[in-house]
Design a protein around this motif. Structure first.
Motif, PDB file in Angstrom:
ATOM      1  N   ARG A   8      22.865  -4.610   7.290  1.00  0.00           N
ATOM      2  CA  ARG A   8      21.796  -4.380   8.269  1.00  0.00           C
ATOM      3  C   ARG A   8      21.990  -5.285   9.477  1.00  0.00           C
ATOM      4  N   TYR A   9      21.762  -4.719  10.674  1.00  0.00           N
ATOM      5  CA  TYR A   9      22.022  -5.423  11.926  1.00  0.00           C
ATOM      6  C   TYR A   9      20.775  -5.436  12.781  1.00  0.00           C
ATOM      7  N   PRO A  10      20.562  -6.441  13.563  1.00  0.00           N
ATOM      8  CA  PRO A  10      21.252  -7.714  13.622  1.00  0.00           C
ATOM      9  C   PRO A  10      20.719  -8.680  12.569  1.00  0.00           C
ATOM     10  N   LEU A  11      21.606  -9.470  12.025  1.00  0.00           N
ATOM     11  CA  LEU A  11      21.238 -10.484  11.036  1.00  0.00           C
ATOM     12  C   LEU A  11      20.481 -11.599  11.741  1.00  0.00           C
ATOM     13  N   ASP A  33      27.080 -16.153  10.220  1.00  0.00           N
ATOM     14  CA  ASP A  33      27.491 -15.539  11.481  1.00  0.00           C
ATOM     15  C   ASP A  33      26.502 -14.436  11.839  1.00  0.00           C
ATOM     16  N   THR A  34      25.578 -14.745  12.757  1.00  0.00           N
ATOM     17  CA  THR A  34      24.557 -13.776  13.164  1.00  0.00           C
ATOM     18  C   THR A  34      24.957 -12.986  14.404  1.00  0.00           C
ATOM     19  N   SER A  35      26.063 -13.348  15.040  1.00  0.00           N
ATOM     20  CA  SER A  35      26.433 -12.678  16.290  1.00  0.00           C
ATOM     21  C   SER A  35      27.366 -11.500  16.083  1.00  0.00           C
ATOM     22  N   GLN A  36      27.967 -11.381  14.924  1.00  0.00           N
ATOM     23  CA  GLN A  36      28.903 -10.288  14.672  1.00  0.00           C
ATOM     24  C   GLN A  36      28.186  -9.087  14.080  1.00  0.00           C
ATOM     25  N   PHE A  37      28.750  -7.904  14.304  1.00  0.00           N
ATOM     26  CA  PHE A  37      28.224  -6.692  13.680  1.00  0.00           C
ATOM     27  C   PHE A  37      29.228  -6.212  12.658  1.00  0.00           C
ATOM     28  N   PRO A  38      28.883  -6.105  11.392  1.00  0.00           N
ATOM     29  CA  PRO A  38      27.630  -6.570  10.800  1.00  0.00           C
ATOM     30  C   PRO A  38      27.641  -8.087  10.641  1.00  0.00           C
ATOM     31  N   GLY A  66      17.047  -7.343  11.977  1.00  0.00           N
ATOM     32  CA  GLY A  66      16.266  -6.588  12.939  1.00  0.00           C
ATOM     33  C   GLY A  66      16.219  -7.312  14.269  1.00  0.00           C
ATOM     34  N   PHE A  67      15.656  -6.664  15.261  1.00  0.00           N
ATOM     35  CA  PHE A  67      15.636  -7.237  16.598  1.00  0.00           C
ATOM     36  C   PHE A  67      14.498  -8.229  16.797  1.00  0.00           C
ATOM     37  N   GLY A  68      13.485  -8.198  15.941  1.00  0.00           N
ATOM     38  CA  GLY A  68      12.374  -9.126  16.070  1.00  0.00           C
ATOM     39  C   GLY A  68      11.094  -8.520  15.544  1.00  0.00           C
ATOM     40  N   ASP A  69      10.020  -9.279  15.644  1.00  0.00           N
ATOM     41  CA  ASP A  69       8.739  -8.853  15.094  1.00  0.00           C
ATOM     42  C   ASP A  69       7.866  -8.090  16.087  1.00  0.00           C
TER      43      ASP A  69
END
Length: 120
Positions: A8-11, A33-38, A66-69
């Motif tokens: 699931r992206y983005p981490l 690593d939160t910047s890579q997909f996935p 996810g992108f945020g809340d």
């Protein structure tokens, strides 16, 4: 393997991780690593996972993606793609319109192109 890819992206973050029922401190064992997909967890140099005897489902990872809340955290282009698909499905209701055809015919396919993972 020295990495675990999370689909699931983005981490955003790792909540918990257990290996063979043993909780581990993710930051001590992995680089997150939160910047890579996935997103992925990369085993730190010299680190190792606890030993375990169970083969299937031995590693359990809970994470936030996810992108945020907030509504505004989702990129505008993705929100536009959803609206275009919904409009296409509504316009072609009863015409045996599928999600795939609405995705392509509405232009959502083109809008979301930069959010797809490339293959080499």
């Amino acid at each position: 393997s020295t990495e675990i890819r999370l689909p699931r992206y983005p981490l955003q973050s790792i909540t918990t991780m257990t290996v063979g029922g043993t909780a581990i401190t993710v930051g001590d064992t992995f680089v997150i690593d939160t910047s890579q997909f996935p997103g992925r967890l990369v085993l730190k140099y010299g680190a190792s996972l606890p030993t375990y005897t169970e083969v299937a489902n031995a590693i359990v990872i809970e994470y936030v993606a996810g992108f945020g809340d907030e509504d505004g955290d989702v990129p505008d282009v993705l929100r536009m793609a959803v609206l275009q698909m919904a409009a296409s499905l509504y316009t072609h209701r009863g015409d045996e319109c599928t999600m795939q055809s609405a995705f392509i015919n509405s232009g959502a396919d083109t809008l979301t192109h930069s959010y797809r993972a490339g293959r080499l």
